[in-house]
Enzyme design. Structure first.
Site, PDB file in Angstrom:
ATOM      1  N   HIS A  77      -2.707  10.856   5.426  1.00 42.69           N
ATOM      2  CA  HIS A  77      -3.746   9.835   5.613  1.00 42.69           C
ATOM      3  C   HIS A  77      -3.302   8.768   6.610  1.00 42.69           C
ATOM      4  CE1 HIS A  77      -2.127   6.673   2.854  1.00 42.69           C
ATOM      5  NE2 HIS A  77      -3.135   5.920   3.239  1.00 42.69           N
ATOM      6  N   LEU A  81       0.854  -1.186   0.000  1.00 40.26           N
ATOM      7  CA  LEU A  81       0.000   0.000   0.000  1.00 40.26           C
ATOM      8  C   LEU A  81       0.893   1.239   0.000  1.00 40.26           C
ATOM      9  CD1 LEU A  81      -2.635  -1.105   2.664  1.00 40.26           C
ATOM     10  CD2 LEU A  81      -2.825  -1.231   0.169  1.00 40.26           C
ATOM     11  N   SER A  82       0.296   2.381  -0.290  1.00 41.15           N
ATOM     12  CA  SER A  82       1.116   3.595  -0.315  1.00 41.15           C
ATOM     13  C   SER A  82       1.794   3.820   1.025  1.00 41.15           C
ATOM     14  CB  SER A  82       0.281   4.815  -0.707  1.00 41.15           C
ATOM     15  OG  SER A  82      -0.812   4.998   0.176  1.00 41.15           O
ATOM     16  N   GLU A  83       1.096   3.497   2.147  1.00 46.03           N
ATOM     17  CA  GLU A  83       1.722   3.547   3.466  1.00 46.03           C
ATOM     18  C   GLU A  83       1.188   2.460   4.389  1.00 46.03           C
ATOM     19  OE1 GLU A  83       2.505   7.702   2.017  1.00 46.03           O
ATOM     20  OE2 GLU A  83       0.559   6.802   2.462  1.00 46.03           O
ATOM     21  N   THR A  84       2.054   2.011   5.264  1.00 49.25           N
ATOM     22  CA  THR A  84       1.719   1.120   6.369  1.00 49.25           C
ATOM     23  C   THR A  84       2.252   1.773   7.633  1.00 49.25           C
ATOM     24  OG1 THR A  84       1.841  -0.870   4.994  1.00 49.25           O
ATOM     25  CG2 THR A  84       2.080  -1.182   7.364  1.00 49.25           C
TER      26      THR A  84
END
Length: 279
Positions: free
Chosen positions: A76, A44-47
């Site tokens: 986000h 994902l774009s961030e974890t």
């Protein structure tokens, strides 16, 4: 070892059309290498990884990873992590939640039925130099006459922002990912109330040159930097809505509110997946 896992849908106005975020709870025992591997695997774009705070004023600490690197701050992931922390039955020490991250302490508060974070100080502001601007314009297929202005709006990830004439111009961009390389470029353009409607006042897109290059669906950090720039310069009102994600068939909305000296960046947060992650 099993850890509690959540996958959130952030900034979405419709189910599964926001920016997804993986959250790992109680991650104090994980190494840097393990966090990086998990974030690379979720893709994902961030974890984010929720940890015990080290600052006495903080309610929790978070580390934020993309599939390739760690970020000092991101928007986000801040809202999604705060939502998860609160959903576990935790209560803040004050009337706002205080998140600790590499960029410092970030206040988060409930705003109507949304969460909002206070836009952190920018690390770099001012006009974009000729070299960086040429690089960004080339990568996005734009000419200097296509933009109204360009500004550094970097609050951690390294954002450069270009202001275009209209939403239509923003949505028409076809990036050259090889040319973008490691640059992070945000683009913003005003909605035309007659042509575009009144659900939002600005359209935003976020282009990230990490790895092979990708477009972020809905970006809190970029919207925070853009809001500071546009409100301070008198281009945007103190309260507005930004739309992001249309080019990726997403439906994100970011709610911007200037209250006193603070600019709050808000959005919806919904839990989509609950479970455990096994190491």
């Amino acid at each position: 070892m099993d850890l509690t896992f959540r996958q959130m849908d952030v900034f979405a106005i419709e189910p599964f059309r926001g920016n997804p975020l993986a959250v790992i709870i109680g991650a104090d025992g994980l190494s840097d290498v393990q966090m990086a591997q998990i974030a690379n695997w979720t893709n994902l774009s961030e974890t984010t990884f929720l940890l015990r705070p080290t600052h006495p004023d903080a309610d929790y600490r978070v580390r934020i990873f993309t599939p390739l690197t760690e970020l000092p701050f991101a928007g986000h992931p801040t809202l999604g992590s705060a939502f998860v922390w609160q959903s576990l039955g935790n209560t803040s020490k004050s009337d706002v939640i205080i998140q600790e991250c590499s960029a410092g302490l970030v206040p988060v508060r409930r705003q109507a039925d949304r969460l909002a974070f206070a836009a952190p100080p920018r690390r770099r502001i001012g006009p974009v130099g000729a070299g960086d601007l040429t690089h960004a314009l080339t990568a996005l297929g734009l000419a200097s006459e296509d933009i109204l202005d360009a500004q550094w709006v970097d609050n951690g990830p390294g954002w450069v922002s270009l202001r275009l004439c209209s939403r239509r111009d923003v949505l028409a961009i076809q990036p050259d990912w090889q040319a973008l390389k490691e640059q992070r470029v945000g683009v913003v353009g005003a909605w035309d109330p007659v042509r575009d409607g009144t659900d939002a006042q600005f359209e935003v897109r976020a282009f990230v040159g990490d790895g092979q290059g990708w477009e972020d669906p809905v970006t809190g950090s970029l919207n925070a930097g853009i809001a500071q720039w546009l409100i301070e310069s008198g281009i945007a009102p103190a309260h507005y809505v930004a739309s992001q994600g249309a080019a990726l068939r997403r439906a994100g909305q970011v709610f911007v509110d200037k209250v006193g000296d603070d600019i709050w960046i808000g959005g919806n947060v919904v839990n989509r997946i609950s479970g455990t992650i096994t190491l």
